[in-house]
Design a protein around this motif. Structure first.
Motif, PDB file in Angstrom:
ATOM      1  N   ALA A  27      -2.651  10.537  -0.466  1.00  0.00           N
ATOM      2  CA  ALA A  27      -2.633   9.274  -0.763  1.00  0.00           C
ATOM      3  C   ALA A  27      -1.165   8.306  -0.299  1.00  0.00           C
ATOM      4  O   ALA A  27      -0.803   7.678  -0.916  1.00  0.00           O
ATOM      5  N   PRO A  28      -1.471   7.795   0.950  1.00  0.00           N
ATOM      6  CA  PRO A  28      -0.913   6.830   1.607  1.00  0.00           C
ATOM      7  C   PRO A  28      -0.815   6.046   1.154  1.00  0.00           C
ATOM      8  O   PRO A  28      -1.466   5.613   0.200  1.00  0.00           O
ATOM      9  N   PHE A  29       0.993   5.208   1.222  1.00  0.00           N
ATOM     10  CA  PHE A  29       1.253   4.200   0.504  1.00  0.00           C
ATOM     11  C   PHE A  29       2.760   3.015   1.580  1.00  0.00           C
ATOM     12  O   PHE A  29       2.592   3.560   2.148  1.00  0.00           O
ATOM     13  N   ALA A  30       1.913   2.124   1.227  1.00  0.00           N
ATOM     14  CA  ALA A  30       2.915   1.084   1.930  1.00  0.00           C
ATOM     15  C   ALA A  30       4.342   0.261   0.394  1.00  0.00           C
ATOM     16  O   ALA A  30       3.668  -0.010  -0.261  1.00  0.00           O
ATOM     17  N   VAL A  31       5.001   0.259   1.259  1.00  0.00           N
ATOM     18  CA  VAL A  31       6.193   0.580   1.083  1.00  0.00           C
ATOM     19  C   VAL A  31       6.608  -1.770   0.455  1.00  0.00           C
ATOM     20  O   VAL A  31       6.544  -1.328   2.020  1.00  0.00           O
ATOM     21  N   GLY A  41      26.229   8.156  -6.032  1.00  0.00           N
ATOM     22  CA  GLY A  41      24.729   8.379  -5.523  1.00  0.00           C
ATOM     23  C   GLY A  41      24.241   6.718  -5.244  1.00  0.00           C
ATOM     24  O   GLY A  41      24.929   6.244  -5.373  1.00  0.00           O
ATOM     25  N   ASP A  42      23.008   6.215  -5.460  1.00  0.00           N
ATOM     26  CA  ASP A  42      22.454   5.254  -5.742  1.00  0.00           C
ATOM     27  C   ASP A  42      21.050   5.336  -6.673  1.00  0.00           C
ATOM     28  O   ASP A  42      20.754   6.462  -6.263  1.00  0.00           O
ATOM     29  N   ARG A  43      20.922   4.003  -7.008  1.00  0.00           N
ATOM     30  CA  ARG A  43      19.884   3.841  -8.038  1.00  0.00           C
ATOM     31  C   ARG A  43      18.387   3.372  -6.899  1.00  0.00           C
ATOM     32  O   ARG A  43      19.046   2.469  -6.373  1.00  0.00           O
ATOM     33  N   HIS A  44      17.056   4.356  -7.424  1.00  0.00           N
ATOM     34  CA  HIS A  44      16.624   3.192  -6.282  1.00  0.00           C
ATOM     35  C   HIS A  44      15.304   2.310  -6.834  1.00  0.00           C
ATOM     36  O   HIS A  44      15.106   2.919  -8.167  1.00  0.00           O
ATOM     37  N   ARG A  45      14.719   1.556  -6.528  1.00  0.00           N
ATOM     38  CA  ARG A  45      13.122   0.370  -7.334  1.00  0.00           C
ATOM     39  C   ARG A  45      13.313   0.375  -6.203  1.00  0.00           C
ATOM     40  O   ARG A  45      13.046  -0.805  -4.960  1.00  0.00           O
ATOM     41  N   LEU A  46      11.852   1.344  -5.999  1.00  0.00           N
ATOM     42  CA  LEU A  46      10.471   1.036  -4.492  1.00  0.00           C
ATOM     43  C   LEU A  46       9.343   0.631  -4.995  1.00  0.00           C
ATOM     44  O   LEU A  46       8.782   1.134  -6.244  1.00  0.00           O
ATOM     45  N   VAL A  47       8.761  -0.169  -5.016  1.00  0.00           N
ATOM     46  CA  VAL A  47       8.128  -1.120  -4.859  1.00  0.00           C
ATOM     47  C   VAL A  47       6.716  -0.784  -4.179  1.00  0.00           C
ATOM     48  O   VAL A  47       6.742  -1.177  -2.653  1.00  0.00           O
ATOM     49  N   ASP A  86      -9.575  -2.400  -5.822  1.00  0.00           N
ATOM     50  CA  ASP A  86      -9.667  -1.144  -5.035  1.00  0.00           C
ATOM     51  C   ASP A  86      -8.086  -1.100  -4.739  1.00  0.00           C
ATOM     52  O   ASP A  86      -7.712  -0.406  -4.215  1.00  0.00           O
ATOM     53  N   VAL A  87      -6.986  -1.727  -5.347  1.00  0.00           N
ATOM     54  CA  VAL A  87      -5.658  -2.450  -4.875  1.00  0.00           C
ATOM     55  C   VAL A  87      -4.918  -1.522  -6.136  1.00  0.00           C
ATOM     56  O   VAL A  87      -4.817  -1.887  -7.136  1.00  0.00           O
ATOM     57  N   THR A  88      -3.624  -0.466  -6.451  1.00  0.00           N
ATOM     58  CA  THR A  88      -2.477   0.391  -7.014  1.00  0.00           C
ATOM     59  C   THR A  88      -1.101  -0.241  -7.069  1.00  0.00           C
ATOM     60  O   THR A  88      -1.193  -0.031  -5.683  1.00  0.00           O
ATOM     61  N   ARG A  89      -0.855  -1.056  -7.236  1.00  0.00           N
ATOM     62  CA  ARG A  89       0.868  -1.203  -6.981  1.00  0.00           C
ATOM     63  C   ARG A  89       1.224  -1.105  -7.836  1.00  0.00           C
ATOM     64  O   ARG A  89       1.086  -0.605  -9.587  1.00  0.00           O
ATOM     65  N   PHE A  90       3.106   0.202  -7.704  1.00  0.00           N
ATOM     66  CA  PHE A  90       3.636   1.204  -8.366  1.00  0.00           C
ATOM     67  C   PHE A  90       5.134   0.447  -8.308  1.00  0.00           C
ATOM     68  O   PHE A  90       5.077   0.407  -7.091  1.00  0.00           O
ATOM     69  N   ARG A  91       5.945   1.040  -9.201  1.00  0.00           N
ATOM     70  CA  ARG A  91       6.975   1.031  -8.830  1.00  0.00           C
ATOM     71  C   ARG A  91       7.869   2.335  -9.364  1.00  0.00           C
ATOM     72  O   ARG A  91       7.744   3.012  -9.915  1.00  0.00           O
ATOM     73  N   ILE A  92       8.549   2.965  -8.443  1.00  0.00           N
ATOM     74  CA  ILE A  92       8.949   4.653  -8.197  1.00  0.00           C
ATOM     75  C   ILE A  92      10.695   3.716  -8.295  1.00  0.00           C
ATOM     76  O   ILE A  92      11.282   3.125  -7.900  1.00  0.00           O
TER      77      ILE A  92
END
Length: 97
Positions: free
Chosen positions: A18-22, A37-43, A84-90
Motif C-alpha cells: 500500500a505505497p503512498f506519497a507524502v 518529543g514531536d507532534r506529527h501531522r502527515l498528509v 481511485d485516490v485516497t487522501r489521509f492524515r496521520i
C-alpha cells in the motif's frame, strides 16, 4: 526533509502493498515535565485499494522502528476517497528515548 517516522511509515505501507506519497509533514516540538518529543501531522495520498484500507485500519497497532524515539500515539485523523485516490492524515506523537 524526510523524518524517521515518515520513513518508518512509508516502509511499512510499501511492505503491506500500500505505497503512498507524502504531500505534507508538519512537526511541532512537544514537551511535558518528564518527556520531550514531536507532534506529527502527515498528509498523504495513495491509489485506493483493499491493501491500503487494511494498512490504514491497523495504523494504531503497527510496530514501527523509529531509532531514538518511541511512538506514543499514532492514528488516522482524516481519510477521504475521491475516485481511485485516497487522501489521509496521520497524526502522531513521538517521544525521544
Amino acid at each position: 526533509m524526510t523524518t524517521r517516522l515518515e520513513r518508518a511509515l512509508t516502509r511499512s505501507a510499501a511492505a503491506a502493498g500500500a505505497p503512498f506519497a507524502v504531500e505534507r509533514h508538519d512537526i511541532v516540538e512537544w514537551r511535558s515535565a518528564t518527556f520531550a518529543g514531536d507532534r506529527h501531522r502527515l498528509v498523504a495520498s495513495a491509489t485506493s485499494s483493499e491493501r491500503l484500507d487494511r494498512w490504514l485500519a491497523r495504523i494504531e497497532t503497527l510496530d514501527l522502528a523509529v531509532p531514538g524515539h518511541v511512538i506514543a500515539d499514532l492514528k488516522i485523523a482524516t481519510c477521504e476517497r475521491v475516485g481511485d485516490v485516497t487522501r489521509f492524515r496521520i497524526d502522531g506523537l513521538t517521544v525521544v528515548t
